[in-house]
Design a protein around this motif. Structure first.
Motif, short mmCIF file in Angstrom:
data_model
loop_
_atom_site.label_atom_id
_atom_site.label_comp_id
_atom_site.label_asym_id
_atom_site.label_seq_id
_atom_site.Cartn_x
_atom_site.Cartn_y
_atom_site.Cartn_z
N GLY A 15 -73.68 34.43 29.23
CA GLY A 15 -73.42 33.39 28.24
C GLY A 15 -72.06 32.75 28.40
O GLY A 15 -71.32 33.03 29.34
N SER A 16 -71.75 31.89 27.43
CA SER A 16 -70.50 31.12 27.48
C SER A 16 -69.78 31.16 26.14
O SER A 16 -70.40 31.31 25.09
CB SER A 16 -70.79 29.65 27.84
OG SER A 16 -71.39 29.53 29.10
N ARG A 18 -65.99 29.20 24.38
CA ARG A 18 -64.81 28.37 24.58
C ARG A 18 -63.73 28.81 23.61
O ARG A 18 -63.93 28.77 22.39
CB ARG A 18 -65.10 26.88 24.39
CG ARG A 18 -63.91 26.02 24.82
CD ARG A 18 -64.18 24.53 24.73
NE ARG A 18 -64.02 24.01 23.39
CZ ARG A 18 -63.71 22.75 23.10
NH1 ARG A 18 -63.53 21.88 24.09
NH2 ARG A 18 -63.61 22.36 21.86
N ARG A 66 -65.74 30.62 37.28
CA ARG A 66 -66.44 30.87 36.01
C ARG A 66 -65.66 30.33 34.81
O ARG A 66 -66.25 29.88 33.84
CB ARG A 66 -66.68 32.36 35.82
CG ARG A 66 -67.51 32.99 36.91
CD ARG A 66 -67.87 34.43 36.58
NE ARG A 66 -66.70 35.30 36.43
CZ ARG A 66 -66.39 35.96 35.32
NH1 ARG A 66 -67.16 35.88 34.26
NH2 ARG A 66 -65.31 36.74 35.29
N PHE A 67 -64.35 30.40 34.87
CA PHE A 67 -63.50 29.97 33.75
C PHE A 67 -62.81 28.66 34.12
O PHE A 67 -62.43 28.44 35.27
CB PHE A 67 -62.43 31.01 33.44
CG PHE A 67 -62.93 32.29 32.83
CD1 PHE A 67 -64.29 32.59 32.77
CD2 PHE A 67 -62.04 33.20 32.29
CE1 PHE A 67 -64.74 33.76 32.20
CE2 PHE A 67 -62.47 34.38 31.72
CZ PHE A 67 -63.83 34.66 31.68
N GLN A 81 -62.63 27.51 28.78
CA GLN A 81 -64.09 27.53 28.83
C GLN A 81 -64.51 28.67 29.73
O GLN A 81 -64.13 28.71 30.91
CB GLN A 81 -64.61 26.19 29.37
CG GLN A 81 -66.12 26.14 29.52
CD GLN A 81 -66.84 26.20 28.19
OE1 GLN A 81 -66.44 25.55 27.23
NE2 GLN A 81 -67.91 26.99 28.13
N MET A 82 -65.29 29.58 29.18
CA MET A 82 -65.71 30.77 29.91
C MET A 82 -67.22 30.75 30.08
O MET A 82 -67.95 30.78 29.09
CB MET A 82 -65.27 32.03 29.17
CG MET A 82 -63.77 32.07 28.87
SD MET A 82 -63.24 33.62 28.12
CE MET A 82 -64.10 33.56 26.56
N ASN A 83 -67.67 30.66 31.31
CA ASN A 83 -69.09 30.65 31.63
C ASN A 83 -69.47 31.88 32.43
O ASN A 83 -68.60 32.56 32.98
CB ASN A 83 -69.44 29.39 32.42
CG ASN A 83 -69.16 28.11 31.65
OD1 ASN A 83 -69.27 28.06 30.43
ND2 ASN A 83 -68.78 27.05 32.36
N SER A 84 -70.76 32.15 32.51
CA SER A 84 -71.27 33.29 33.28
C SER A 84 -70.50 34.56 32.94
O SER A 84 -70.06 35.31 33.82
CB SER A 84 -71.16 33.00 34.78
OG SER A 84 -71.89 31.84 35.12
N LEU A 85 -70.35 34.80 31.66
CA LEU A 85 -69.56 35.94 31.22
C LEU A 85 -70.19 37.27 31.63
O LEU A 85 -71.42 37.40 31.68
CB LEU A 85 -69.37 35.89 29.70
CG LEU A 85 -68.32 34.88 29.24
CD1 LEU A 85 -68.49 34.55 27.76
CD2 LEU A 85 -66.92 35.41 29.52
N ASP A 89 -65.53 41.16 31.26
CA ASP A 89 -64.66 40.15 30.65
C ASP A 89 -64.29 40.52 29.21
O ASP A 89 -63.48 39.83 28.58
CB ASP A 89 -65.34 38.78 30.65
CG ASP A 89 -65.55 38.23 32.04
OD1 ASP A 89 -66.63 37.65 32.28
OD2 ASP A 89 -64.63 38.36 32.88
#
Length: 127
Positions: A15-16, A18, A66-67, A81-85, A89
């Motif tokens: 998930g993501s 912000r 990813r970030f 913005q943090m994606n593919s957590l 992490d």
């Protein structure tokens, strides 16, 4: 000077989220801003930093691709913005700043380089 971090929460792996960091004062005063994180039992780790004049931010290897960090000087706010957590992490995330100083590149992700810190926001990634 005050920094206010927000946006943390619980998210599933993949998930993501912000994160936001609102700063008092004039954004142009902040020569260097950064995000750090600290997991239980571990040292504080630099995630990303932006220095005034840099063409692009600096990222830790663990979050590259990813970030994404950005700053909106008009709003005195910095974002992460943090994606593919991933579960690894999971940590308390802190924003940090240094006024009037453009930290040398080699120290940009070193917590000792920063004077002002936000209160931290918890990010938990479940597997």
């Amino acid at each position: 000077v005050q920094l206010q971090a927000s946006g943390g929460g619980l998210v599933q792996a993949g998930g993501s989220l912000r994160l936001s960091c609102a700063a008092s004062g004039f954004a142009s005063d902040y020569g260097s801003v950064a995000w750090f994180r600290q997991a239980p039992g571990k040292e504080r780790e630099g995630v990303s930093c932006i220095r005034t004049g840099d063409s692009r931010p600096t990222y830790a290897d663990s979050v590259k691709g990813r970030f994404t960090v950005s700053r909106d000087n008009a709003k005195n706010t910095m974002y992460l913005q943090m994606n593919s957590l991933k579960p690894e992490d999971t940590a308390v995330y802190y924003c940090a700043a240094r006024r009037f100083t453009r930290i040398v590149y080699s120290m940009c992700l070193d917590p000792s380089s920063y004077v002002y810190w936000g209160q931290g926001t918890q990010v938990t990634v479940s597997s």
